[in-house]
Each structure stands twice: as C-alpha cells, then as structure tokens.
Design an enzyme around this catalytic site. Structure first.
Site, PDB file in Angstrom:
ATOM      1  N   THR A   1       0.838  -1.208   0.000  1.00 33.59           N
ATOM      2  CA  THR A   1       0.000   0.000   0.000  1.00 33.59           C
ATOM      3  C   THR A   1       0.872   1.257   0.000  1.00 33.59           C
ATOM      4  O   THR A   1       0.775   2.090  -0.908  1.00 33.59           O
ATOM      5  CB  THR A   1      -0.923  -0.013   1.236  1.00 33.59           C
ATOM      6  OG1 THR A   1      -1.525  -1.305   1.339  1.00 33.59           O
ATOM      7  CG2 THR A   1      -1.999   1.045   1.116  1.00 33.59           C
ATOM      8  N   ALA A   2       1.741   1.388   0.980  1.00 30.87           N
ATOM      9  CA  ALA A   2       2.587   2.581   1.067  1.00 30.87           C
ATOM     10  C   ALA A   2       3.655   2.578  -0.029  1.00 30.87           C
ATOM     11  O   ALA A   2       3.913   3.614  -0.661  1.00 30.87           O
ATOM     12  CB  ALA A   2       3.250   2.651   2.441  1.00 30.87           C
TER      13      ALA A   2
ATOM     14  N   ALA B   1       8.439  -9.105  -2.468  1.00 32.95           N
ATOM     15  CA  ALA B   1       8.547 -10.563  -2.314  1.00 32.95           C
ATOM     16  C   ALA B   1       7.579 -11.303  -3.224  1.00 32.95           C
ATOM     17  O   ALA B   1       7.868 -12.406  -3.685  1.00 32.95           O
ATOM     18  CB  ALA B   1       8.280 -10.951  -0.860  1.00 32.95           C
TER      19      ALA B   1
ATOM     20  N   MET C   1     -11.877  -1.963   1.461  1.00 33.61           N
ATOM     21  CA  MET C   1     -12.076  -0.814   0.569  1.00 33.61           C
ATOM     22  C   MET C   1     -12.710   0.418   1.212  1.00 33.61           C
ATOM     23  O   MET C   1     -13.171   1.318   0.509  1.00 33.61           O
ATOM     24  CB  MET C   1     -12.910  -1.229  -0.651  1.00 33.61           C
ATOM     25  CG  MET C   1     -12.197  -2.235  -1.525  1.00 33.61           C
ATOM     26  SD  MET C   1     -13.170  -3.023  -2.842  1.00 33.61           S
ATOM     27  CE  MET C   1     -13.931  -1.670  -3.682  1.00 33.61           C
ATOM     28  N   ALA C   2     -12.749   0.462   2.530  1.00 32.87           N
ATOM     29  CA  ALA C   2     -13.328   1.648   3.165  1.00 32.87           C
ATOM     30  C   ALA C   2     -12.401   2.839   2.958  1.00 32.87           C
ATOM     31  O   ALA C   2     -11.186   2.738   3.152  1.00 32.87           O
ATOM     32  CB  ALA C   2     -13.536   1.411   4.657  1.00 32.87           C
TER      33      ALA C   2
ATOM     34  N   HIS D   1      -6.225  -4.560  11.159  1.00 33.76           N
ATOM     35  CA  HIS D   1      -5.794  -3.165  11.096  1.00 33.76           C
ATOM     36  C   HIS D   1      -4.489  -2.916  11.861  1.00 33.76           C
ATOM     37  O   HIS D   1      -4.213  -1.786  12.239  1.00 33.76           O
ATOM     38  CB  HIS D   1      -6.864  -2.253  11.705  1.00 33.76           C
ATOM     39  CG  HIS D   1      -8.087  -2.083  10.858  1.00 33.76           C
ATOM     40  ND1 HIS D   1      -9.163  -1.331  11.256  1.00 33.76           N
ATOM     41  CD2 HIS D   1      -8.399  -2.553   9.636  1.00 33.76           C
ATOM     42  CE1 HIS D   1     -10.091  -1.357  10.307  1.00 33.76           C
ATOM     43  NE2 HIS D   1      -9.643  -2.096   9.315  1.00 33.76           N
TER      44      HIS D   1
ATOM     45  N   ALA E   1       2.186   1.200   7.821  1.00 35.53           N
ATOM     46  CA  ALA E   1       1.341   1.161   9.020  1.00 35.53           C
ATOM     47  C   ALA E   1       2.157   0.965  10.294  1.00 35.53           C
ATOM     48  O   ALA E   1       1.677   1.262  11.383  1.00 35.53           O
ATOM     49  CB  ALA E   1       0.291   0.054   8.897  1.00 35.53           C
TER      50      ALA E   1
ATOM     51  N   PRO F   1      -7.769   2.715   8.158  1.00 29.24           N
ATOM     52  CA  PRO F   1      -6.314   2.825   8.318  1.00 29.24           C
ATOM     53  C   PRO F   1      -5.564   2.833   6.991  1.00 29.24           C
ATOM     54  O   PRO F   1      -4.500   3.421   6.889  1.00 29.24           O
ATOM     55  CB  PRO F   1      -5.944   1.598   9.152  1.00 29.24           C
ATOM     56  CG  PRO F   1      -7.128   0.710   9.131  1.00 29.24           C
ATOM     57  CD  PRO F   1      -8.320   1.561   8.875  1.00 29.24           C
ATOM     58  N   GLN F   2      -6.149   2.193   5.970  1.00 32.92           N
ATOM     59  CA  GLN F   2      -5.438   2.248   4.690  1.00 32.92           C
ATOM     60  C   GLN F   2      -5.285   3.696   4.228  1.00 32.92           C
ATOM     61  O   GLN F   2      -4.264   4.053   3.640  1.00 32.92           O
ATOM     62  CB  GLN F   2      -6.150   1.431   3.607  1.00 32.92           C
ATOM     63  CG  GLN F   2      -7.532   1.927   3.218  1.00 32.92           C
ATOM     64  CD  GLN F   2      -7.996   1.389   1.851  1.00 32.92           C
ATOM     65  OE1 GLN F   2      -7.196   0.898   1.063  1.00 32.92           O
ATOM     66  NE2 GLN F   2      -9.281   1.472   1.576  1.00 32.92           N
TER      67      GLN F   2
HETATM   68  C1  LIG Z   1      -8.416  -8.189   5.102  1.00 32.53           C
HETATM   69  C2  LIG Z   1      -8.122  -6.734   5.359  1.00 32.53           C
HETATM   70  C3  LIG Z   1      -9.155  -5.809   5.368  1.00 32.53           C
HETATM   71  C4  LIG Z   1      -8.900  -4.469   5.608  1.00 32.53           C
HETATM   72  N1  LIG Z   1      -9.918  -3.558   5.454  1.00 32.53           N
HETATM   73  C5  LIG Z   1      -9.621  -2.241   5.466  1.00 32.53           C
HETATM   74  C6  LIG Z   1     -10.600  -1.267   5.084  1.00 32.53           C
HETATM   75  O1  LIG Z   1     -11.722  -1.559   4.695  1.00 32.53           O
HETATM   76  N2  LIG Z   1     -10.252   0.043   5.136  1.00 32.53           N
HETATM   77  C7  LIG Z   1      -9.017   0.415   5.526  1.00 32.53           C
HETATM   78  O2  LIG Z   1      -8.766   1.599   5.554  1.00 32.53           O
HETATM   79  N3  LIG Z   1      -8.069  -0.475   5.875  1.00 32.53           N
HETATM   80  C8  LIG Z   1      -8.335  -1.790   5.823  1.00 32.53           C
HETATM   81  N4  LIG Z   1      -7.357  -2.704   6.120  1.00 32.53           N
HETATM   82  C9  LIG Z   1      -6.048  -2.222   6.609  1.00 32.53           C
HETATM   83  C10 LIG Z   1      -5.149  -1.650   5.528  1.00 32.53           C
HETATM   84  O3  LIG Z   1      -5.387  -2.299   4.289  1.00 32.53           O
HETATM   85  C11 LIG Z   1      -3.682  -1.792   5.959  1.00 32.53           C
HETATM   86  O4  LIG Z   1      -3.506  -1.163   7.204  1.00 32.53           O
HETATM   87  C12 LIG Z   1      -2.714  -1.115   4.987  1.00 32.53           C
HETATM   88  O5  LIG Z   1      -3.051  -1.439   3.645  1.00 32.53           O
HETATM   89  C13 LIG Z   1      -1.289  -1.551   5.282  1.00 32.53           C
HETATM   90  O6  LIG Z   1      -0.401  -1.008   4.318  1.00 32.53           O
HETATM   91  P1  LIG Z   1       1.186  -1.159   4.448  1.00 32.53           P
HETATM   92  O7  LIG Z   1       1.784  -0.386   3.330  1.00 32.53           O
HETATM   93  O8  LIG Z   1       1.585  -0.839   5.818  1.00 32.53           O
HETATM   94  O9  LIG Z   1       1.488  -2.728   4.268  1.00 32.53           O
HETATM   95  P2  LIG Z   1       1.155  -3.756   3.090  1.00 32.53           P
HETATM   96  O10 LIG Z   1       0.100  -3.218   2.197  1.00 32.53           O
HETATM   97  O11 LIG Z   1       0.922  -5.066   3.738  1.00 32.53           O
HETATM   98  O12 LIG Z   1       2.499  -3.843   2.235  1.00 32.53           O
HETATM   99  C14 LIG Z   1       3.657  -4.527   2.641  1.00 32.53           C
HETATM  100  C15 LIG Z   1       4.335  -5.096   1.402  1.00 32.53           C
HETATM  101  O13 LIG Z   1       5.676  -5.469   1.706  1.00 32.53           O
HETATM  102  C16 LIG Z   1       5.967  -6.726   1.104  1.00 32.53           C
HETATM  103  N5  LIG Z   1       7.071  -7.319   1.880  1.00 32.53           N
HETATM  104  C17 LIG Z   1       7.056  -7.635   3.195  1.00 32.53           C
HETATM  105  N6  LIG Z   1       8.256  -8.119   3.573  1.00 32.53           N
HETATM  106  C18 LIG Z   1       9.055  -8.098   2.488  1.00 32.53           C
HETATM  107  C19 LIG Z   1      10.411  -8.463   2.248  1.00 32.53           C
HETATM  108  N7  LIG Z   1      11.183  -8.937   3.224  1.00 32.53           N
HETATM  109  N8  LIG Z   1      10.909  -8.310   0.998  1.00 32.53           N
HETATM  110  C20 LIG Z   1      10.131  -7.828   0.005  1.00 32.53           C
HETATM  111  N9  LIG Z   1       8.843  -7.463   0.170  1.00 32.53           N
HETATM  112  C21 LIG Z   1       8.305  -7.596   1.406  1.00 32.53           C
HETATM  113  C22 LIG Z   1       4.646  -7.467   1.198  1.00 32.53           C
HETATM  114  O14 LIG Z   1       4.604  -8.559   0.290  1.00 32.53           O
HETATM  115  C23 LIG Z   1       3.645  -6.357   0.865  1.00 32.53           C
HETATM  116  O15 LIG Z   1       3.443  -6.209  -0.525  1.00 32.53           O
HETATM  117  C24 LIG Z   1      -7.584  -4.057   5.895  1.00 32.53           C
HETATM  118  C25 LIG Z   1      -6.549  -4.976   5.882  1.00 32.53           C
HETATM  119  C26 LIG Z   1      -6.795  -6.306   5.599  1.00 32.53           C
HETATM  120  C27 LIG Z   1      -5.657  -7.291   5.544  1.00 32.53           C
END
Ligand SMILES: Cc1cc2nc3c(=O)[nH]c(=O)nc-3n(C[C@H](O)[C@H](O)[C@H](O)COP(=O)(O)OP(=O)(O)OC[C@H]3O[C@@H](n4cnc5c(N)ncnc54)[C@H](O)[C@@H]3O)c2cc1C
Ligand SMILES: *[C@@H]1O[C@H](CO)[C@@H](O)[C@H](O)[C@H]1NC(C)=O
Ligand SMILES: *[C@@H]1O[C@H](CO)[C@@H](O)[C@H](O)[C@H]1NC(C)=O
Ligand SMILES: *[C@@H]1O[C@H](CO)[C@@H](O)[C@H](O)[C@H]1NC(C)=O
Length: 611
Positions: free
Chosen positions: A47-48, A69, A133-134, A544, A578, A590-591
């Site tokens: 996401t980020a 990954a 998707m919120a 979350h 996150a 949180p997304q």
């Molecule tokens: C089922 C579900 C429902 C949700 N519903 C909502 C919602 O409706 N509304 C909302 O706002 N939020 C929702 N959330 C929360 C929100 O989606 C997350 O908080 C947010 O997307 C997290 O983003 P991030 O960038 O921190 O991590 P992520 O999006 O998890 O990205 C991390 C990335 O790093 C990669 N990675 C990890 N380790 C390594 C490594 N060692 N080497 C290479 N790549 C690596 C992973 O493969 C992944 O692609 C939900 C989450 C889930 C799982």
C-alpha cells in the site's frame, strides 16, 4: 479475519465463469541483479510502497527500485482481486498470494488454541489488494493528539487535509439508478475532490441488510451523518469505497498507483524478490538492500522501508536495528539498540451477533444461476452485488453512560485519555453467514437461506503487544503477539458493544427482517460472564494492526522513527507504512492513513533532495 466481507462460500467459483476477468499482463519488471545504484530503494511494493514509487517517479530525474517478495496479483489469481465481492476469497493463510501469518497463542483467547489468522498479501498492492475498501478520514481530535505526541504540528487535521485530498479522485453518479432509495449516500460535495490517486465512489450495489441495521442503530441513537470525510467519526453513514465507478473494480495501490507508474523508464520493479537485510556502512548510513543471498540493490539517497506492520520491524531487527537483547540472542551484530522496534503492536478486534434474514445477502451467490447473473451484471454494467465488498456501512460512538457506569476506574481512565471525538466502538455489517471456523450457530444453518450479522469492532484498543523475530533469517515468519484482550478495558468495551448491537436488533424497526431466533451467539448467552466467554472464543483481529515502529519525539526511548519517518540512530533510512503510525488509533480507514502518510512522505523526500 475481516468480518465485513463475504464468506468463502460465495467464492468457490468455477474458473470458466470468470473468463471475462482474466488478467492484463504486468509491465517492465527489473530483471536480474542490477549493477547500477538507484536514488531510492523501496522495500515492499504494498500500500505505502506503491504510493511512494508512483509519486517519486513523477520526477523523471529520480530513479526508484521496488523490491517485492510477491508479484502482480494478476499473475497469481487472474483479475479476481479487482472484483470487490471476491475479497473474502483471499482470507486464507494458505492461499498462494498470502503470507502464512498467524498470531502466537493468545493467552486471553480460546478456540483454535488462541491462535488467529493474519491476512497479508504477498503482492504488489499489499493489503490494498484484498481489504474492505473503506475510504475515510481520521478525526480532528485524533490528528491533534498525534501532532502533539510526535511534536510536529504538520499532522493536525487541517494540515493533513491536502494529503487526504491527494488520495481522492471522487466520482459521483445518479445513485438512484442502482441503489435503493433508502441507501442514498449522504455527504457534502464540498468535502470531495477529484484528481487524487485513488478512485473513490459508492458501490453501485447497496447491501439490503445495511439499510435495516441502519434503522436499528438509528433507533438506539446513532444519527445519520454525512460521509466520514470531514474529521467527524460519530454517527452512521455508508462508506465511501476505494473503487473505480466506471467498471466497479477495486482501486488499490496496485491498480491506481503502481500499475499506471510502471511504464516509466525511471521505475524498476523487482518482483519475486525477498529483501533479506538492509545494509549499513561504518557511519551507520543505509546503502542498500541484500536480496537473493548475494545480490545488493544499492541506494544513492535513501532506503525506504514499506514492508508492513509485521515485516518492517522484522527487517530492521535482522539488519541490526532493534532491542539489543533480541539481536544478541540471534547473533545479529547490533547497529543501533532501539528497544521500541516491534513493540506497541495494537489492533482493532471484532465479533458479531447473527440471524437468518429475509433479504438477499452474499449467501445467495451460492446459487450458480444467481452468481452467473451477478457476474454478467458486473462485466456488462459495472453493477450488481459483485461491486460491493460486503461491509458498506459503518456507525461509531462512545459507549453510552448506562453501559459504562459499572466499569472499573482503570477502564474509565484508559479510555478517558482518548480525544473527545474518538469513537470507542464501531458497528458494521457482515452480509452472509459467519464462516464455520469462527463460530458455531446455535440454530443449524438452512441451505439456501440468507444470513447476516451485526458486527462490532473495538476502535479504542488498550491491549499492547509486540512482534519479534524467531530467527535471524528473514524467511522465517515473525512472531506476532498482539496480546488481544489482555487489557480489561478492551473486554469492557466489547461486552458493551455486544449489548448495543442486541439493543439495535431488538428494536421494532428491525423485526420485519429477522427470521427466527439469534443464531450467534444465541439466547443462552446472557450474563456478562457468558458474553465474555463467547467473546474470548470468537474475537479476531480486524486486520488493522499498526504502530510497531512507533513515531515519536527524539527523547522518547520507545520511538523508532521521527516525525519525518527517519529511523533514529541511522542515516538514509525511513519507515513509511502502518508500522510507523504513532500509538494513536489510525481511524476507521487505516489504509487511508497509510496512503495519506505516504503522500506526505513523498513530498518530504522530494524536498530533502534539495538540501
Ligand atoms: C483483510 C483486510 C481488510 C482491511 N480492510 C480495510 C478497510 O476496509 N479500510 C481500511 O482503511 N483499511 C483496511 N485494512 C487495513 C489496511 O489495508 C492496511 O492497514 C494497509 O493497507 C497496510 O499497508 P502497508 O503499506 O503498511 O502494508 P502492506 O500493504 O501489507 O504492504 C507490505 C508489502 O511489503 C511486502 N514485503 C514484506 N516483507 C518483504 C520483504 N522482506 N521483501 C520484500 N517485500 C516484502 C509485502 O509482500 C507487501 O506487498 C484491511 C486490511 C486487511 C488485511
Ligand atoms: C480482466 O481480464 C479481461 C480479459 O483479459 C479484460 O478484458 C479486463 O480488462 C480485465 N480487467 C482488469 C481489471 O484487468
Ligand atoms: C531473486 O530470485 C528470484 C527467483 O528465486 C527471481 O525471480 C528474482 O528476479 C530475483 N531477483 C533479483 C533482483 O535478482
Ligand atoms: C512480547 O510480549 C510478551 C507478553 O505479552 C512478552 O512475554 C515478551 O517478552 C515480549 N517480547 C518482546 C520481544 O518484547
């Protein structure tokens, strides 16, 4: 599990039905081990990471590598991740697109040995490929508290609004053309913008069950308010969604940011590539990332860590940044002793009350003819039930006085520290039967019948856990211990949440839609002790999780990053995901906090280049 998407049963689809949903192929991968450094190396194309990659490469003079990954979700599952209703398909830790993560046994929970699944996609787009998707903002008060906690007033709501706007490309339409009249969304047009990164709109299909629970909640005091995109979180409203209205597809970091940017000649995407270690020189400056054993992907300017709430702290620890006792126990040379790495893990938790209902829910998609009709409607008209991710509605409040009167002082004090405008509990919907692995209905399910649940979610969690490493090898999953239900306040709020949901379900307004007795937990669960026992066996993470690399002031020993995301004690390394949220609740969406922070950090990083 994320309760507000449909259960697995809607999703056992013959592949042939989805031929019109096969995939478009990915674009311009990086190939082999690069021999040139890049300006920025992003770890994790989730996401980020997707936002950072897209925004930084808007400047053609900047080169960016993304280490992911996984691969494009389409390479694993065709374009199923694009279909909102199919999200529930991925809520299995054995799915080839998912990381095999669970919690450690949670001592306060029962059922499955206290172990709960964590659903984290290993793919470009990360969680945004499968989440509910919120779209929404956090509250004015929460932003103020955050700004004060990190000592940086650029985090107030007014100052962050520009970044919320950078995430939003809103499409209004004639809602009456596809949604029920009583599901017409309410929002102030002045709070919406166009031109931002994500497609945002309301799904063409409204869940009938939402219109009923809405009435029940209104009857117990949760007033209808405009969409949660104005700094207010109290009341009830339909969710805005991260959705492309034109085709009904999911708008994600992958589809809205990374894929459009992937054609740029200055962006290099390394898929199927596991980041194993962040490399530091003698001056503790991050110089690159080790992958595939021997390959180094070098960064001239900065390494940007976006591997998510569990793996960003894991990578820091295996690279020598973390609590020194933990590092020493695994023979990892200490670069910096930062005790806060992996601490402060917080999570929202969820449970439910369920009934058989006399409206269509996702359960009807088990009927092959109805499903085929839904697929055609989706492909041909971008409408119908597949445009809905399930949980399309939310209501939030502080627990009312009568239910908090008996709370212990410790609970009152803990919750009293939260902003006045911060909700303790959220109510949402699950438009389907509760999957069998999560609760056993007291009334046996009738095949072909429709079921639904009123869902309640703890938004003021006081339990604080941690994530740590089981090995110095990054391929060994981290140990995830959110310590769910370890704080009495969480138990107190969830007990009250269940009672509130039952009050709503017992109103005259809802009587016409309910068939028969409550199926989960069932009428036999009445006393507080019985409710607590039910909750211990059914609460699950709401997915979350946040705050494992806490942002904080320089004099806070538990802080991992400063308010610019820079890791204390080293140079040229930021965490943007996150994990870097401070301890405050990130909000109902949180997304969007992750997207918004990534948008802000992209600006900060670009500005730093000129210094
Ligand atoms: C089922 C579900 C429902 C949700 N519903 C909502 C919602 O409706 N509304 C909302 O706002 N939020 C929702 N959330 C929360 C929100 O989606 C997350 O908080 C947010 O997307 C997290 O983003 P991030 O960038 O921190 O991590 P992520 O999006 O998890 O990205 C991390 C990335 O790093 C990669 N990675 C990890 N380790 C390594 C490594 N060692 N080497 C290479 N790549 C690596 C992973 O493969 C992944 O692609 C939900 C989450 C889930 C799982
Ligand atoms: C899904 O695949 C079909 C067939 O290849 C294609 O027409 C459609 O555009 C794809 N949708 C997405 C979102 O890629
Ligand atoms: C790492 O190895 C995988 C195969 O295991 C390969 O697909 C990937 O391209 C490699 N990455 C780099 C940067 O060489
Ligand atoms: C994580 O928390 C548990 C208690 O909840 C504790 O026993 C353990 O030592 C902690 N681990 C780390 C690395 O902090």
């Amino acid at each position: 599990m994320k309760m507000h998407s449909v259960s697995s049963r809607a999703l056992l689809l013959p592949a042939s039905l989805l031929l019109t949903l096969a995939s478009a192929n990915p674009v311009r991968p990086g190939t082999g081990c690069p021999n040139q450094p890049f300006d920025y190396v992003i770890v994790g194309g989730g996401t980020a990471g997707g936002v950072l990659a897209a925004r930084l490469t808007e400047d053609p003079s900047i080169t960016v590598a993304v280490i992911e990954a996984g691969t494009w979700p389409e390479n694993v599952h065709g374009n199923w991740t694009q279909v909102p209703m199919f999200a529930g398909n991925f809520y299995h830790i054995t799915d080839p697109m998912m990381w095999p993560f669970t919690t450690t046994p949670q001592t306060a929970l029962t059922g499955a040995g206290g172990v709960r699944p964590y659903f984290r996609p290993k793919a470009f787009g990360g969680c945004s490929d499968v989440n509910a998707m919120a779209f929404g903002h956090s509250s004015v008060g929460a932003h103020k508290m955050l700004a004060d906690a990190v000592g940086d007033q650029s985090y107030t709501y007014d100052k962050m609004l520009q970044y919320y706007h950078k995430t939003m490309n809103f499409t209004p339409y004639d809602y009456s053309s596809t949604r029920f009249a009583n599901a017409t969304p309410e929002y102030n047009s002045a709070d919406t913008v166009t031109g931002g990164g994500l497609g945002v709109s309301y799904p063409a299909y409204a869940q009938p069950w939402s219109t009923w629970l809405s009435k029940g909640l209104e009857a117990i005091g949760l007033k209808k308010v405009p969409a949660f995109i104005n700094g207010n979180l109290m009341g009830q409203s339909f969710h805005q969604n991260t959705i492309f209205h034109s085709n009904g597809h999911r708008s994600s970091s992958e589809s809205a940011y990374l894929r459009p940017a992937a054609v740029r000649r200055n962006l290099f995407l390394y898929d199927y590539t596991m980041a194993e270690r962040i490399l530091f020189d003698r001056s503790k400056t991050a110089t690159g990332v080790q992958v595939n054993g021997t390959c180094t992907i070098s960064a001239r300017r900065e390494v940007l860590l976006s591997a998510g709430v569990f793996q960003s702290p894991q990578l820091l620890m295996v690279s020598g940044v973390g609590p020194k006792d933990v590092l020493r126990a695994h023979n990892i040379p200490v670069v910096v002793d930062r005790p806060g790495v992996g601490q402060n893990l917080q999570e929202h938790i969820v449970s439910f009350v369920a009934y058989q209902v006399n409206v269509d829910t996702g359960d009807r998609l088990a009927d092959p003819a109805y499903l085929q009709q839904a697929i055609n409607e989706f492909n041909d008209h971008a409408s119908g039930p597949l445009t809905s991710v399930g949980g399309d509605f939310m209501a939030m409040e502080k627990i009312p006085e009568d239910l908090r009167a008996s709370w212990p002082e410790s609970t009152k004090q803990a919750l009293g520290r939260l902003p006045a405008d911060w909700p303790e509990i959220a109510y949402a919907i699950l438009p389907s039967a509760i999957p069998a692995e999560f609760a056993t209905p007291v009334v046996p399910p009738i095949p072909g019948a429709n079921y639904a649940a009123a869902v309640f979610v703890l938004f003021a969690p006081q339990s604080v856990g941690n994530v740590t490493i089981a090995s110095a090898d990054v391929h060994t999953p981290p140990l995830i211990n959110p310590a769910l239900f370890s704080h009495q306040a969480d138990v107190d709020v969830m007990v009250a949440g269940l009672k509130r949901v039952r009050q709503a379900l017992a109103t005259e307004d809802m009587a016409p839609v309910l068939i028969g007795p409550e199926t989960v937990p069932g009428a036999q669960v009445q006393t507080d002790e019985q409710i607590i026992e039910f909750l211990r066996s059914t609460v699950n993470p709401f997915q979350h999780a946040f705050s494992t690399n806490k942002m904080g002031k320089p004099n806070d020993p538990s802080a991992v990053v400063d308010s610019n995301g820079k890791v204390y004690g080293v140079k040229n390394l930021r965490v943007v995901d996150a994990s870097a949220f401070p301890f405050l609740p990130p909000g109902p969406a949180p997304q969007i906090q992750v997207y918004t922070h990534a948008e802000k950090f992209a600006d900060l990083i670009k500005a730093d280049r000129h210094h």
